[in-house]
Write an enzyme that holds these catalytic residues in place. Structure first.
Site, PDB file in Angstrom:
ATOM      1  N   CYS A 178      -6.448   1.756   7.393  1.00 26.48           N
ATOM      2  CA  CYS A 178      -7.335   0.983   8.397  1.00 26.48           C
ATOM      3  C   CYS A 178      -7.762  -0.361   7.736  1.00 26.48           C
ATOM      4  O   CYS A 178      -8.191  -1.319   8.143  1.00 26.48           O
ATOM      5  CB  CYS A 178      -8.787   2.020   8.363  1.00 26.48           C
ATOM      6  N   GLN A 228       2.928   6.382  17.370  1.00 28.54           N
ATOM      7  CA  GLN A 228       2.616   5.553  16.546  1.00 28.54           C
ATOM      8  C   GLN A 228       3.953   4.375  16.244  1.00 28.54           C
ATOM      9  O   GLN A 228       3.915   3.220  16.286  1.00 28.54           O
ATOM     10  CB  GLN A 228       2.163   5.969  15.128  1.00 28.54           C
ATOM     11  N   LYS A 244     -12.968  18.884  11.448  1.00 24.81           N
ATOM     12  CA  LYS A 244     -12.020  18.970  12.273  1.00 24.81           C
ATOM     13  C   LYS A 244     -10.985  18.062  11.762  1.00 24.81           C
ATOM     14  O   LYS A 244     -11.218  16.692  11.594  1.00 24.81           O
ATOM     15  CB  LYS A 244     -12.508  18.652  13.656  1.00 24.81           C
ATOM     16  N   PHE A 247      -1.212  -1.116  12.809  1.00 21.12           N
ATOM     17  CA  PHE A 247      -0.854   0.214  11.990  1.00 21.12           C
ATOM     18  C   PHE A 247       0.501   0.605  11.546  1.00 21.12           C
ATOM     19  O   PHE A 247       0.783   1.986  11.706  1.00 21.12           O
ATOM     20  CB  PHE A 247      -1.685   1.232  12.747  1.00 21.12           C
ATOM     21  N   GLY A 278     -11.512   0.907  12.665  1.00 22.22           N
ATOM     22  CA  GLY A 278     -10.284   0.049  12.419  1.00 22.22           C
ATOM     23  C   GLY A 278     -10.559  -1.153  11.780  1.00 22.22           C
ATOM     24  O   GLY A 278     -11.621  -1.406  11.544  1.00 22.22           O
ATOM     25  N   GLU A 283     -15.979   5.184  10.384  1.00 23.30           N
ATOM     26  CA  GLU A 283     -15.258   4.482   9.600  1.00 23.30           C
ATOM     27  C   GLU A 283     -14.054   4.016  10.262  1.00 23.30           C
ATOM     28  O   GLU A 283     -13.476   4.947  10.709  1.00 23.30           O
ATOM     29  CB  GLU A 283     -14.697   5.011   8.184  1.00 23.30           C
ATOM     30  N   GLU A 341      -4.922  -4.644  15.908  1.00 22.15           N
ATOM     31  CA  GLU A 341      -4.419  -3.385  14.623  1.00 22.15           C
ATOM     32  C   GLU A 341      -3.117  -2.765  15.030  1.00 22.15           C
ATOM     33  O   GLU A 341      -2.973  -1.959  15.728  1.00 22.15           O
ATOM     34  CB  GLU A 341      -5.667  -2.457  14.228  1.00 22.15           C
TER      35      GLU A 341
END
Ligand code: ADP
Length: 535
Positions: A336, A383, A226, A435, A304, A302, A433
């Site tokens: 990440c 984001q 997905k 990002f 942050g 897997e 985080e």
């Protein structure tokens, strides 16, 4: 054809007026004006020049619509406009994909095919990816916003290399003969685990496709993948190429859709034997729970990070500035393993901050299709808003804004390369985080102190160390609780190097030989030995 389009694209971008807009910004900032008008840069965009061919799911070797007939839009982050509409998968589509993968696993031919034959199909796929690098990189840039040059020259070659690497493993997977006590012949068989469910994020759509699909197929599993709802396009293209390479139907099924519907249906499916997930720590917890509550499928995660990048006073400062910049700003800061806490020794702190600021101001932000652009837009409005909120939080908490701090233009998700100095451990920008393109610079005095501070986080994905002293490098490498420690370098990725996290950055390792075990079962086969003379 591909290279002609690429050269047209690059020569078009060379003559683009926006280069001066970037320089204008750069010099404006250097004069202390701190303003950036990207109107020209952001409005006059390069047309990607490819058409989107594949928007349906791939189930049982065929492109199909969703059972519901629903679609969802995928956006160009440069313009916030719709690129195309893509089939929206939900539980019913996941059911169909898992049924196809189940059949292809239980009845073959994939797990029953000779390992050499599997390897040859994977190699053929890698060749096709290489041949279609331009289209794939163009779609990746269009859907994700990352610089085209990064996608085409760095990520696509790594993906080809990764499939070569795992194709090479296919016929080298075997068990052991075990010296058990007593009159028994004992051997272990390393068998594929079955149907692998894989959920991937939007920051490296094709690379994550490769990290997941490569080892799963090499070990004889079948897959339901997905993709992230923000970036569904390239995996569908790659899926088409895999079938062109001779992959049997049902071996690799690709469903586009949202997390809480399609993703959750995959994580909780009773016929899925293994789940591999890359994404945020919060979503990682959800999928782990879904896997546990359904059929206890093993899960690799897997997640942050808030990775420290430690620069000692004996480091080559110019190289450290450049690598610390790269460690944070690469891929719009959407990694990440971004080196998002830059710890600098107090003796070189001021010099470092000045140079890091100068470097950030030179960063070329703009249309990711243009040659020389280092930074494109963030992936989406969510984001984008999140990063701007963290920038506001940094300002409010008393960190010093050295440069950047705002959006660029009024259209697209472009954010100025931003640096905060005087960052303190308890500030949100030092803990969460972000990002995004926001570098946080902290000061330290000695090695023991910085190890403690660097480890004082729930994350443990990666770390960077800059020093010319081998003893300090070794002390830091052993003291830091992180899945990767890069010494005098950062973000060095290779098919052979394992990657994964300590603590809440994940469970398990991907890439390299370590990833194979995620997709294998070990079966012990015990047979009595009848002739005592040979025991
Ligand atoms: P981000 O917040 O950066 O988008 P996520 O961790 O939410 O990262 O997304 C990573 C992947 O996880 C995407 O493919 C997304 O669709 C999927 N996802 C999100 N929520 C869920 C969920 N509840 N169950 C399963 N998958 C999910």
């Amino acid at each position: 054809m591909a290279s002609r389009r690429l050269s047209t694209l690059l020569s078009r971008s060379l003559s683009f007026p926006s280069a001066s807009a970037f320089l204008g910004w750069k010099y404006g900032v250097e004069r202390g004006i701190q303003r950036f008008s990207t109107a020209a840069a952001v409005e006059e965009l390069v047309s990607p020049g490819v058409e989107v061919k594949y928007t349906q799911h791939i189930i049982n070797g065929k492109f199909v619509d969703s059972a519901s007939g629903k679609t969802f839009p995928t956006l160009d982050p440069r313009t916030e406009e719709v690129i195309t509409h893509v089939a929206e998968g939900e539980a019913e589509d996941i059911n169909r994909a898992v049924a196809a993968a189940r059949k292809a696993f239980d009845e073959g031919p994939w797990p029953k095919m000779s390992a050499y034959e599997r390897s040859r199909i994977m190699l053929k796929f890698a060749d096709l990816v290489e041949k279609h690098t331009d289209e794939l990189a163009t779609l990746e840039t269009w859907d994700n916003g990352k610089p085209y040059e990064q996608a085409a020259k760095s990520e696509l070659p790594m993906i080809v290399r990764l499939f070569h690497y795992y194709a090479g493993w296919a016929d080298k997977i075997h068990g052991l003969t075990v010296p058990a006590d007593g009159p028994h012949h004992v051997q272990t068989l390393h068998e594929p685990i079955g149907v692998a469910g894989q959920i991937i994020p939007w920051n490296f759509p094709l690379a994550m496709f490769a990290w997941k699909v490569g080892p799963a197929l090499a070990t004889g599993n079948t897959v339901v993948l997905k993709t992230a709802e923000q970036t569904p396009l390239t995996a569908l293209y790659a899926g088409k190429l895999f079938h062109e390479a001779g992959l049997p139907p049902g071996v690799l099924n690709i469903v586009s859709g949202y997390g809480p519907t399609a993703g959750a249906a995959l994580a909780s499916h009773m016929e899925v034997d293994k789940l591999a997930f890359t994404g945020s720590t919060d979503t990682g917890k959800i999928v782990l729970e879904l896997a546990a509550k359904s059929n206890l499928k093993p899960v690799t995660l897997e997640l942050g990070g808030k990775s420290p990048f430690i620069i000692c006073d004996d480091a080559n400062i110019d190289r450290a500035v450049e690598d610390a910049h790269f460690a944070l700003f690469f891929n719009q800061g959407q990694c990440c393993c971004a080196g998002s806490r830059t710890y600098v020794h107090e003796r070189i702190y001021d010099e470092f901050v000045e140079k890091a600021k100068a470097r950030a101001m030179r960063r070329v932000v703009g249309d990711p299709f243009k040659k020389g652009v280092e930074q494109g837009p963030q992936i989406d409005s969510e984001q984008f808003e999140k990063v701007l909120r963290y920038i506001r939080s940094g300002k409010e908490s008393g960190a010093t804004l050295e440069c950047g701090g705002d959006r660029i233009g009024s259209k697209g998700y472009f954010i100025q390369p931003t640096i905060f100095s005087d960052v303190k451990e308890d500030m949100l920008i030092a803990q969460d985080e972000i990002f995004g393109p926001v570098q946080c610079v902290l000061k330290f005095k000695d090695i023991d102190e910085v190890i403690k501070r660097a480890n004082n986080t729930h994350y443990g994905l990666a770390a960077g160390v800059y020093t010319s002293d081998i003893d300090k490098a070794n002390t830091l490498a052993r003291g830091l609780r992180a899945g990767t420690v890069w010494i005098n370098c950062y973000d060095v990725f290779d098919a052979t190097i394992p990657f994964g996290g300590y603590k809440m950055s994940g469970i398990g390792r991907e890439k390299g030989v370590y990833s194979l075990n995620n997709y294998l079962q070990v079966k012990a086969v015990v047979t009595p030995l009848k002739n005592p003379a040979w025991i």
